[in-house]
Design a protein around this motif. Structure first.
Motif, mmCIF file in Angstrom:
data_model
loop_
_atom_site.group_PDB
_atom_site.id
_atom_site.type_symbol
_atom_site.label_atom_id
_atom_site.label_comp_id
_atom_site.label_asym_id
_atom_site.label_seq_id
_atom_site.Cartn_x
_atom_site.Cartn_y
_atom_site.Cartn_z
ATOM 1 N N MET A 206 10.446 -64.594 18.538
ATOM 2 C CA MET A 206 10.192 -65.248 17.256
ATOM 3 C C MET A 206 9.120 -64.516 16.453
ATOM 4 S SD MET A 206 8.999 -69.197 16.575
ATOM 5 C CE MET A 206 10.335 -69.809 17.595
ATOM 6 N N SER A 207 8.169 -63.880 17.165
ATOM 7 C CA SER A 207 7.060 -63.239 16.449
ATOM 8 C C SER A 207 7.513 -62.058 15.607
ATOM 9 C CB SER A 207 5.999 -62.774 17.449
ATOM 10 O OG SER A 207 6.475 -61.690 18.236
ATOM 11 N N THR A 208 8.696 -61.511 15.903
ATOM 12 C CA THR A 208 9.175 -60.371 15.110
ATOM 13 C C THR A 208 9.533 -60.778 13.685
ATOM 14 O OG1 THR A 208 11.421 -60.721 15.968
ATOM 15 C CG2 THR A 208 10.020 -59.154 17.149
ATOM 16 N N ASP A 209 9.507 -62.095 13.398
ATOM 17 C CA ASP A 209 9.725 -62.542 12.020
ATOM 18 C C ASP A 209 8.510 -62.272 11.148
ATOM 19 O OD1 ASP A 209 12.221 -63.446 12.745
ATOM 20 O OD2 ASP A 209 11.563 -65.524 13.075
ATOM 21 N N VAL A 210 7.334 -62.109 11.771
ATOM 22 C CA VAL A 210 6.113 -61.950 10.975
ATOM 23 C C VAL A 210 5.416 -60.608 11.218
ATOM 24 C CG1 VAL A 210 5.718 -64.440 10.826
ATOM 25 C CG2 VAL A 210 4.718 -63.145 12.717
ATOM 26 N N VAL A 211 5.812 -59.879 12.251
ATOM 27 C CA VAL A 211 5.220 -58.559 12.528
ATOM 28 C C VAL A 211 6.350 -57.593 12.867
ATOM 29 C CG1 VAL A 211 2.960 -59.389 13.307
ATOM 30 C CG2 VAL A 211 4.844 -59.208 14.944
ATOM 31 N N PRO A 212 6.132 -56.285 12.726
ATOM 32 C CA PRO A 212 7.195 -55.321 13.026
ATOM 33 C C PRO A 212 7.591 -55.335 14.502
ATOM 34 C CG PRO A 212 5.446 -54.307 11.714
ATOM 35 C CD PRO A 212 4.932 -55.636 12.155
ATOM 36 N N VAL A 213 8.842 -54.970 14.744
ATOM 37 C CA VAL A 213 9.342 -54.920 16.117
ATOM 38 C C VAL A 213 8.592 -53.862 16.930
ATOM 39 C CG1 VAL A 213 11.360 -54.413 17.543
ATOM 40 C CG2 VAL A 213 11.625 -55.771 15.458
ATOM 41 N N TRP A 214 8.320 -52.707 16.303
ATOM 42 C CA TRP A 214 7.639 -51.639 17.045
ATOM 43 C C TRP A 214 6.248 -52.077 17.506
ATOM 44 C CZ3 TRP A 214 2.944 -50.026 15.380
ATOM 45 C CH2 TRP A 214 2.600 -50.234 14.036
ATOM 46 N N TRP B 35 0.717 -57.846 9.906
ATOM 47 C CA TRP B 35 1.285 -59.162 9.554
ATOM 48 C C TRP B 35 1.840 -59.107 8.137
ATOM 49 C CZ3 TRP B 35 -1.869 -63.672 7.314
ATOM 50 C CH2 TRP B 35 -1.085 -64.828 7.226
ATOM 51 N N ASN B 36 3.053 -59.632 7.984
ATOM 52 C CA ASN B 36 3.708 -59.577 6.673
ATOM 53 C C ASN B 36 3.375 -60.766 5.779
ATOM 54 O OD1 ASN B 36 5.189 -61.700 7.742
ATOM 55 N ND2 ASN B 36 7.068 -60.481 8.062
ATOM 56 N N GLY B 37 2.529 -61.674 6.246
ATOM 57 C CA GLY B 37 2.110 -62.815 5.437
ATOM 58 C C GLY B 37 2.940 -64.058 5.641
ATOM 59 N N ASP B 38 4.084 -63.950 6.312
ATOM 60 C CA ASP B 38 4.894 -65.132 6.579
ATOM 61 C C ASP B 38 4.245 -65.975 7.675
ATOM 62 O OD1 ASP B 38 6.695 -64.289 4.719
ATOM 63 O OD2 ASP B 38 8.051 -63.336 6.168
ATOM 64 N N GLN B 39 4.735 -67.220 7.788
ATOM 65 C CA GLN B 39 4.190 -68.122 8.795
ATOM 66 C C GLN B 39 5.275 -68.552 9.770
ATOM 67 O OE1 GLN B 39 2.360 -71.078 6.122
ATOM 68 N NE2 GLN B 39 0.355 -70.391 6.911
ATOM 69 N N LEU B 40 4.805 -68.988 10.947
ATOM 70 C CA LEU B 40 5.715 -69.443 11.995
ATOM 71 C C LEU B 40 5.713 -70.954 12.048
ATOM 72 C CD1 LEU B 40 4.795 -66.993 14.911
ATOM 73 C CD2 LEU B 40 6.856 -66.926 13.492
ATOM 74 N N ASP B 41 6.903 -71.510 12.140
ATOM 75 C CA ASP B 41 7.021 -72.958 12.270
ATOM 76 C C ASP B 41 6.973 -73.310 13.754
ATOM 77 O OD1 ASP B 41 7.334 -75.589 11.717
ATOM 78 O OD2 ASP B 41 9.519 -75.484 11.446
ATOM 79 N N GLU C 73 -4.522 -69.907 13.146
ATOM 80 C CA GLU C 73 -4.793 -70.655 11.917
ATOM 81 C C GLU C 73 -4.065 -70.025 10.734
ATOM 82 O OE1 GLU C 73 -6.585 -73.558 9.390
ATOM 83 O OE2 GLU C 73 -6.303 -73.439 11.571
ATOM 84 N N ALA C 74 -3.976 -68.691 10.750
ATOM 85 C CA ALA C 74 -3.337 -68.000 9.635
ATOM 86 C C ALA C 74 -1.817 -68.032 9.729
ATOM 87 C CB ALA C 74 -3.821 -66.549 9.580
ATOM 88 N N VAL C 75 -1.245 -67.952 10.933
ATOM 89 C CA VAL C 75 0.188 -67.750 11.064
ATOM 90 C C VAL C 75 0.974 -69.051 11.162
ATOM 91 C CG1 VAL C 75 0.402 -67.642 13.588
ATOM 92 C CG2 VAL C 75 1.849 -66.176 12.146
ATOM 93 N N ARG C 76 0.331 -70.145 11.541
ATOM 94 C CA ARG C 76 1.068 -71.396 11.695
ATOM 95 C C ARG C 76 1.242 -72.093 10.344
ATOM 96 N NH1 ARG C 76 -1.960 -73.960 16.908
ATOM 97 N NH2 ARG C 76 -3.641 -73.939 15.356
ATOM 98 N N THR C 77 2.336 -72.804 10.223
ATOM 99 C CA THR C 77 2.588 -73.567 9.005
ATOM 100 C C THR C 77 1.606 -74.727 8.911
ATOM 101 O OG1 THR C 77 4.196 -74.947 10.169
ATOM 102 C CG2 THR C 77 5.038 -72.993 9.032
ATOM 103 N N PRO C 78 1.378 -75.254 7.706
ATOM 104 C CA PRO C 78 0.402 -76.340 7.535
ATOM 105 C C PRO C 78 0.677 -77.555 8.410
ATOM 106 C CG PRO C 78 0.990 -75.417 5.412
ATOM 107 C CD PRO C 78 1.910 -74.781 6.413
ATOM 108 N N ALA C 79 1.912 -77.733 8.833
ATOM 109 C CA ALA C 79 2.228 -78.905 9.654
ATOM 110 C C ALA C 79 1.491 -78.878 10.991
ATOM 111 C CB ALA C 79 3.732 -78.985 9.890
#
Length: 404
Positions: A49-57, A108-114, A157-163
């Motif tokens: 799941m983390s590859t949604d916010v950081v590069p695969v490499w 980090w690409n700035g997206d967040q993880l749910d 704190e930075a990567v998680r969604t506000p929920a």
């Protein structure tokens, strides 16, 4: 002349399998490696799941530096006694984890993880802090613990969604409590291992120094006895008696014994019963070749072996007892030497029916009794000398040894 010195041997205070600290290090690395590898299985979904916010490499490099190092730690923990490969693997893991945290903001690409757990590498910072405690002193590992505990909470704190937001300070405090426990266990265990190793080294050195002291005392005793039995006896005989072949032979034998003592030659060996009897006959024959050695041998001990130092010490003490008899018992005294041998037991008796003496009247510093007879036998574990005498009733010197 034998030098009054003894060399303390090179010490090896650790066991063949390594020091206590090394063994503790190896065991902790093995357990932590298993924990890392199990976490890799449990966090496989979070890693994907983390590859949604950081590069695969970057994810692949981080996984390799952490879990690859853990696999090497586990494999090398079974190699004894060297721990350098395990230490290198643990070092790479600790550095790799620190770099993972440090470089995450850069990729980090700035997206967040749910997801409530956040990034996968934030879930086992306690393991990494414990690993750091294995390879670093506390003055370095404690700041590392603070770095990873605080940093991973800001990452989450930075990567998680506000929920899934919660108080950062609460998360840091909770994470610190969970991480501090394994960290403290490792620090205490490694410190105990180092203390045990230091204590073991001190004990081994103390034992070696004590052994050297005993060796020096033994050398002094041997030299004192040889001085009395050989040198002084030869000089007195040369002063009182005319030159003879026996006197020349005694002088040559004394010089040879001094040479052996000075060279430090190790002549320790074992004697069978026949060679032991020959040693007794030879030693007493040098003093009075008219005295026969009477042997009483227990049955079925033909294979019995006696330590060489025991046989030589008892024969030298018996020779000195016979020499004292020749000098002091009187011209008409009859002498007898008896040897009794049994399993792990030797007894030698030198007796005469001469003028005798009162043992209590002999000064304790008389070398003939104190050194050449009693002193020699006291040097032997299991050795004992008894002197029975009275004026007009002769003298009996009883030497005995029983294997401890």
């Amino acid at each position: 002349m034998a030098a009054d010195t003894a060399v303390v041997p090179a010490l090896r205070a650790d066991s063949p399998d390594g020091s206590a600290a090394d063994n503790i290090f190896r065991q902790f690395c093995r357990y932590l490696a298993v924990a890392y590898l199990l976490s890799a299985v449990g966090l496989s979904g979070a890693i994907a799941m983390s590859t949604d916010v950081v590069p695969v490499w970057w994810t692949a490099a981080s996984v390799l530096s952490i879990y690859g190092s853990a696999a090497v730690m586990f494999a090398t923990s079974f190699q004894r006694p060297d721990i350098e490969r395990i230490r290198w693997a643990a070092t790479v893991l600790v550095i790799g984890y620190g770099l993972t945290i440090a470089t995450w903001p850069l990729v980090w690409n700035g997206d967040q993880l749910d997801a409530g757990h956040g990034m996968w590498f934030t879930q086992f910072n306690g393991f990494v802090a414990a690993t750091a405690a294995l390879i670093l002193r506390m003055r370095w590992s404690l700041p590392y613990l603070a770095y990873v505990v605080i940093s991973v909470q800001f990452v989450n704190e930075a990567v998680r969604t506000p929920a899934y937001d919660s108080s950062v300070m609460t998360e840091i405090a909770w994470s610190f409590c969970l991480s501090a426990m394994p960290y403290a266990v490792v620090v205490a265990a490694m410190r105990s291992g180092r203390i045990l190793d230091a204590t073991r080294k001190r004990s081994v050195r103390a034992a070696a120094e004590a052994a050297a002291s005993v060796a020096r005392a033994g050398e002094r005793s041997r030299f004192d006895a040889l001085t009395h039995d050989g040198v002084m006896s030869t000089l007195l005989a040369a002063a009182r008696l005319p030159m003879s072949e026996a006197l020349v032979r005694q002088a040559v034998e004394t010089v040879d014994k001094l040479d052996v003592l000075a060279s430090g030659a190790n002549v320790a060996t074992e004697f069978g019963i026949e060679t032991a009897l020959a040693e007794f006959r030879g030693a007493t024959g040098e003093i009075d070749d008219a005295v026969r050695v009477h042997a009483s041998i227990a049955p079925d001990i033909s294979d019995q072996r006696y330590p060489g130092d025991v046989v030589r010490t008892m024969s030298a003490a018996a020779a000195e007892a016979l020499r004292n008899s020749v000098r002091h018992a009187g011209p008409d005294a009859r002498r007898r030497v008896d040897v009794a041998a049994d399993n792990d037991v030797l007894r030698v008796s030198v007796s005469d029916d001469g003028v005798g003496f009162n043992p209590k009247s002999v000064p304790g510093n008389r070398l003939g009794l104190a050194v050449s007879i009693r002193g020699r036998m006291e040097q032997l574990p299991g050795g004992k000398a008894e002197i029975t005498a009275s004026p007009g009733a002769g003298t009996t010197v009883s030497l005995s040894w029983k294997r401890p």
